[in-house]
Design a protein around this motif. Sequence first.
Motif, PDB file in Angstrom:
ATOM      1  N   ALA A 195       0.471   9.993 -14.009  1.00 48.57           N
ATOM      2  CA  ALA A 195       1.250   9.562 -12.836  1.00 48.57           C
ATOM      3  C   ALA A 195       0.669  10.154 -11.558  1.00 48.57           C
ATOM      4  O   ALA A 195       0.448   9.447 -10.564  1.00 48.57           O
ATOM      5  CB  ALA A 195       2.719   9.947 -13.000  1.00 48.57           C
ATOM      6  N   GLU A 196       0.411  11.442 -11.592  1.00 46.10           N
ATOM      7  CA  GLU A 196      -0.121  12.112 -10.399  1.00 46.10           C
ATOM      8  C   GLU A 196      -1.474  11.521  -9.999  1.00 46.10           C
ATOM      9  O   GLU A 196      -1.737  11.248  -8.831  1.00 46.10           O
ATOM     10  CB  GLU A 196      -0.260  13.608 -10.719  1.00 46.10           C
ATOM     11  CG  GLU A 196      -0.560  14.487  -9.529  1.00 46.10           C
ATOM     12  CD  GLU A 196      -0.771  15.940  -9.977  1.00 46.10           C
ATOM     13  OE1 GLU A 196      -1.566  16.632  -9.339  1.00 46.10           O
ATOM     14  OE2 GLU A 196      -0.154  16.360 -10.993  1.00 46.10           O
ATOM     15  N   GLY A 197      -2.321  11.287 -11.010  1.00 49.39           N
ATOM     16  CA  GLY A 197      -3.646  10.730 -10.748  1.00 49.39           C
ATOM     17  C   GLY A 197      -3.579   9.316 -10.197  1.00 49.39           C
ATOM     18  O   GLY A 197      -4.295   8.977  -9.258  1.00 49.39           O
ATOM     19  N   LEU A 198      -2.713   8.483 -10.764  1.00 45.72           N
ATOM     20  CA  LEU A 198      -2.607   7.096 -10.292  1.00 45.72           C
ATOM     21  C   LEU A 198      -2.080   7.064  -8.861  1.00 45.72           C
ATOM     22  O   LEU A 198      -2.582   6.341  -8.016  1.00 45.72           O
ATOM     23  CB  LEU A 198      -1.684   6.281 -11.201  1.00 45.72           C
ATOM     24  CG  LEU A 198      -1.415   4.847 -10.728  1.00 45.72           C
ATOM     25  CD1 LEU A 198      -2.707   4.044 -10.622  1.00 45.72           C
ATOM     26  CD2 LEU A 198      -0.420   4.146 -11.659  1.00 45.72           C
ATOM     27  N   ARG A 199      -1.080   7.875  -8.611  1.00 50.03           N
ATOM     28  CA  ARG A 199      -0.513   7.877  -7.262  1.00 50.03           C
ATOM     29  C   ARG A 199      -1.571   8.327  -6.226  1.00 50.03           C
ATOM     30  O   ARG A 199      -1.693   7.738  -5.160  1.00 50.03           O
ATOM     31  CB  ARG A 199       0.707   8.801  -7.215  1.00 50.03           C
ATOM     32  CG  ARG A 199       1.165   8.990  -5.820  1.00 50.03           C
ATOM     33  CD  ARG A 199       2.631   9.119  -5.634  1.00 50.03           C
ATOM     34  NE  ARG A 199       2.818   9.336  -4.210  1.00 50.03           N
ATOM     35  CZ  ARG A 199       3.913   9.103  -3.562  1.00 50.03           C
ATOM     36  NH1 ARG A 199       4.956   8.642  -4.181  1.00 50.03           N
ATOM     37  NH2 ARG A 199       3.979   9.315  -2.277  1.00 50.03           N
ATOM     38  N   ALA A 200      -2.348   9.363  -6.580  1.00 48.79           N
ATOM     39  CA  ALA A 200      -3.386   9.847  -5.659  1.00 48.79           C
ATOM     40  C   ALA A 200      -4.440   8.761  -5.424  1.00 48.79           C
ATOM     41  O   ALA A 200      -4.902   8.565  -4.294  1.00 48.79           O
ATOM     42  CB  ALA A 200      -4.029  11.115  -6.225  1.00 48.79           C
ATOM     43  N   GLU A 201      -4.805   8.044  -6.485  1.00 44.28           N
ATOM     44  CA  GLU A 201      -5.824   7.002  -6.346  1.00 44.28           C
ATOM     45  C   GLU A 201      -5.297   5.831  -5.520  1.00 44.28           C
ATOM     46  O   GLU A 201      -6.025   5.251  -4.709  1.00 44.28           O
ATOM     47  CB  GLU A 201      -6.312   6.529  -7.713  1.00 44.28           C
ATOM     48  CG  GLU A 201      -7.293   5.367  -7.683  1.00 44.28           C
ATOM     49  CD  GLU A 201      -8.552   5.629  -6.864  1.00 44.28           C
ATOM     50  OE1 GLU A 201      -8.940   6.808  -6.688  1.00 44.28           O
ATOM     51  OE2 GLU A 201      -9.148   4.647  -6.355  1.00 44.28           O
ATOM     52  N   ARG A 204      -5.428   6.723  -1.995  1.00 45.19           N
ATOM     53  CA  ARG A 204      -6.806   6.740  -1.505  1.00 45.19           C
ATOM     54  C   ARG A 204      -7.355   5.334  -1.261  1.00 45.19           C
ATOM     55  O   ARG A 204      -7.912   5.040  -0.210  1.00 45.19           O
ATOM     56  CB  ARG A 204      -7.705   7.440  -2.535  1.00 45.19           C
ATOM     57  CG  ARG A 204      -9.151   7.633  -2.093  1.00 45.19           C
ATOM     58  CD  ARG A 204     -10.002   8.211  -3.226  1.00 45.19           C
ATOM     59  NE  ARG A 204     -10.353   7.205  -4.212  1.00 45.19           N
ATOM     60  CZ  ARG A 204     -11.409   6.392  -4.115  1.00 45.19           C
ATOM     61  NH1 ARG A 204     -12.227   6.483  -3.086  1.00 45.19           N
ATOM     62  NH2 ARG A 204     -11.646   5.497  -5.051  1.00 45.19           N
ATOM     63  N   SER A 205      -7.175   4.449  -2.269  1.00 39.59           N
ATOM     64  CA  SER A 205      -7.896   3.176  -2.204  1.00 39.59           C
ATOM     65  C   SER A 205      -7.007   1.955  -2.007  1.00 39.59           C
ATOM     66  O   SER A 205      -7.514   0.883  -1.670  1.00 39.59           O
ATOM     67  CB  SER A 205      -8.734   2.996  -3.482  1.00 39.59           C
ATOM     68  OG  SER A 205      -7.904   2.921  -4.622  1.00 39.59           O
ATOM     69  N   GLN A 206      -5.686   2.090  -2.229  1.00 41.01           N
ATOM     70  CA  GLN A 206      -4.775   0.933  -2.080  1.00 41.01           C
ATOM     71  C   GLN A 206      -3.496   1.366  -1.355  1.00 41.01           C
ATOM     72  O   GLN A 206      -2.375   1.088  -1.835  1.00 41.01           O
ATOM     73  CB  GLN A 206      -4.418   0.355  -3.460  1.00 41.01           C
ATOM     74  CG  GLN A 206      -5.592  -0.103  -4.309  1.00 41.01           C
ATOM     75  CD  GLN A 206      -6.229  -1.412  -3.839  1.00 41.01           C
ATOM     76  OE1 GLN A 206      -5.745  -2.061  -2.899  1.00 41.01           O
ATOM     77  NE2 GLN A 206      -7.323  -1.796  -4.467  1.00 41.01           N
ATOM     78  N   PRO A 207      -3.629   1.986  -0.190  1.00 42.80           N
ATOM     79  CA  PRO A 207      -2.414   2.491   0.477  1.00 42.80           C
ATOM     80  C   PRO A 207      -1.432   1.382   0.843  1.00 42.80           C
ATOM     81  O   PRO A 207      -0.219   1.603   0.804  1.00 42.80           O
ATOM     82  CB  PRO A 207      -2.963   3.197   1.725  1.00 42.80           C
ATOM     83  CG  PRO A 207      -4.325   2.613   1.942  1.00 42.80           C
ATOM     84  CD  PRO A 207      -4.855   2.296   0.567  1.00 42.80           C
ATOM     85  N   GLN A 208      -1.936   0.185   1.139  1.00 44.99           N
ATOM     86  CA  GLN A 208      -1.022  -0.905   1.481  1.00 44.99           C
ATOM     87  C   GLN A 208      -0.234  -1.360   0.260  1.00 44.99           C
ATOM     88  O   GLN A 208       0.951  -1.666   0.356  1.00 44.99           O
ATOM     89  CB  GLN A 208      -1.790  -2.087   2.073  1.00 44.99           C
ATOM     90  CG  GLN A 208      -2.394  -1.765   3.433  1.00 44.99           C
ATOM     91  CD  GLN A 208      -3.146  -2.941   4.012  1.00 44.99           C
ATOM     92  OE1 GLN A 208      -3.484  -3.882   3.300  1.00 44.99           O
ATOM     93  NE2 GLN A 208      -3.408  -2.899   5.302  1.00 44.99           N
ATOM     94  N   LEU A 209      -0.900  -1.405  -0.899  1.00 45.03           N
ATOM     95  CA  LEU A 209      -0.177  -1.777  -2.120  1.00 45.03           C
ATOM     96  C   LEU A 209       0.865  -0.717  -2.462  1.00 45.03           C
ATOM     97  O   LEU A 209       1.991  -1.046  -2.830  1.00 45.03           O
ATOM     98  CB  LEU A 209      -1.139  -1.959  -3.305  1.00 45.03           C
ATOM     99  CG  LEU A 209      -1.954  -3.244  -3.369  1.00 45.03           C
ATOM    100  CD1 LEU A 209      -2.754  -3.291  -4.681  1.00 45.03           C
ATOM    101  CD2 LEU A 209      -1.079  -4.489  -3.261  1.00 45.03           C
ATOM    102  N   LEU A 210       0.501   0.559  -2.353  1.00 42.92           N
ATOM    103  CA  LEU A 210       1.466   1.619  -2.668  1.00 42.92           C
ATOM    104  C   LEU A 210       2.692   1.507  -1.759  1.00 42.92           C
ATOM    105  O   LEU A 210       3.838   1.616  -2.229  1.00 42.92           O
ATOM    106  CB  LEU A 210       0.811   2.998  -2.534  1.00 42.92           C
ATOM    107  CG  LEU A 210       1.738   4.189  -2.824  1.00 42.92           C
ATOM    108  CD1 LEU A 210       2.315   4.142  -4.232  1.00 42.92           C
ATOM    109  CD2 LEU A 210       1.007   5.520  -2.600  1.00 42.92           C
TER     110      LEU A 210
END
Lengths: 277, 277
Positions: A195-201, A204-210
């Motif tokens: 979870a932590e890794g996916l959220r960080a990624e 980093r690379s999909q801030p609009q999707l997050l």
Amino acid sequence: MPTIAILAQGAMGAGIARRLVERGATVLTSLAGRSAASARRAAEAGMRDATPAELAAADIFLSIVPPAEAPATASLLAPALAAAPRRAVYADCNAISPETAREVAASVAPSGAVFVDAGIIGGPPRPDGYTPVLYVSGEAAGRLLALNAYGLDVRVTPGGIGAASALKMSYAGITKGLVALSSAMMLAAARGGAAEGLRAELERSQPQLLAWFQRMVPPMYDKAYRWVGEMEEIAEFTGPQAAGIYEAIAEFYRGMAADRAGPQQQVAALEAFLGRK
Amino acid sequence: MPTIAILAQGAMGAGIARRLVERGATVLTSLAGRSAASARRAAEAGMRDATPAELAAADIFLSIVPPAEAPATASLLAPALAAAPRRAVYADCNAISPETAREVAASVAPSGAVFVDAGIIGGPPRPDGYTPVLYVSGEAAGRLLALNAYGLDVRVTPGGIGAASALKMSYAGITKGLVALSSAMMLAAARGGAAEGLRAELERSQPQLLAWFQRMVPPMYDKAYRWVGEMEEIAEFTGPQAAGIYEAIAEFYRGMAADRAGPQQQVAALEAFLGRK
């Protein structure tokens, strides 16, 4: 001043009714067989309970019900439509496939009413002025534009009967499909210790999707049970190439609804992922 | 100066090899049984064809192959790993489920090599300096950080063996899943006469998603055949709650790959929707 009949009195139907009433339109409904909650929502929205004979006076009928009830609602109203002194407009505004919309159109035809295909994109109208778009299609679609003088946002979309439903289906297939995919993957990542890794990624690379997930996933918890039927309509709409995707998404929402009504473990995991607690 | 063995010589493997070689590392590979195209890519990237005995001299082994070949690649290299004069690091960088990663780890264990779970997010390194992120997890993950001195972007992610694979699976499940959903819905809208309407509505209410589709969907046409196996791994990863979604997405990509290789009708419809022709 048009008289509009709105079946039924859910959040969307009552919200649209309230907007129309506030702008001076008369909105009829039928509370026969409806719950106390529906009657209260109808009263709060200024909808008037009408007998079948009174309903026949409406100029425009808006069917705004759960997808599975769309055909039955048309059958229920057929006598009122047939009894109308002039040809009324019957707009099916539900999240149904173009095929289902054509079935509803066929069942309305003998009454002499004019059928309009419609699809609502967005949530119920709000006091702050927010208004969903009511897309309409078919030869008589332009007749719904009269409602824009009463606070709605009706837009004609090209393509005939079925096109407004196809637009609604494809739009909901993208947005509600993405809510399912992202929820499933956030839950799977959490189970897999990532979870932590996916959220960080994603940051980093999909801030609009997050940001989109943070906005769109939490409102799903309470609506998942309703989205099951809509996903099943989308499965029918999309044909064999992608039907299995939406049948499986319907199952996913069935599971989410059960979790919401029960252990709430998945809701808690999603909230934790999204950083809301 | 580390000696790195990279199996095999696809776009990603050769791209990473080229970056390492440019920065001064020695990169070995094995061309036994490989195609002329692979041999050419390897030569262009500066990879050296090595015998099994020579491979044993590598400090770090990177397995970068199609998902289905990940276990066989580990078995193939086991003799070289066992023959190594010191304990080498074996990093499985493939898009495989955490369960498959643990199976590969178990098959590598008897050789004495140290297993690192890894997942690549992004495309191959490019001459313009672009570098994908190589996430690594597990006790020995830090040993891969030595590659950052040679132009890679290795990051340790928490959670042990399986976590880097879970991160890769969940990230790809979101991004490649969304490419499938959006493609399926654009195609269905076009069939239903609602392409123009859907595109206008996305421009109005989801402009960031539409821009994302315009950027992410076209590169899919040529990769759809490869994504089938990856989606099947994600189905295994996600468990019963969402496995059906990704099995169906794998089928969708199988159909897209067949269309790309054949009539190209779906490719043409997507290109028309996205406004690229």
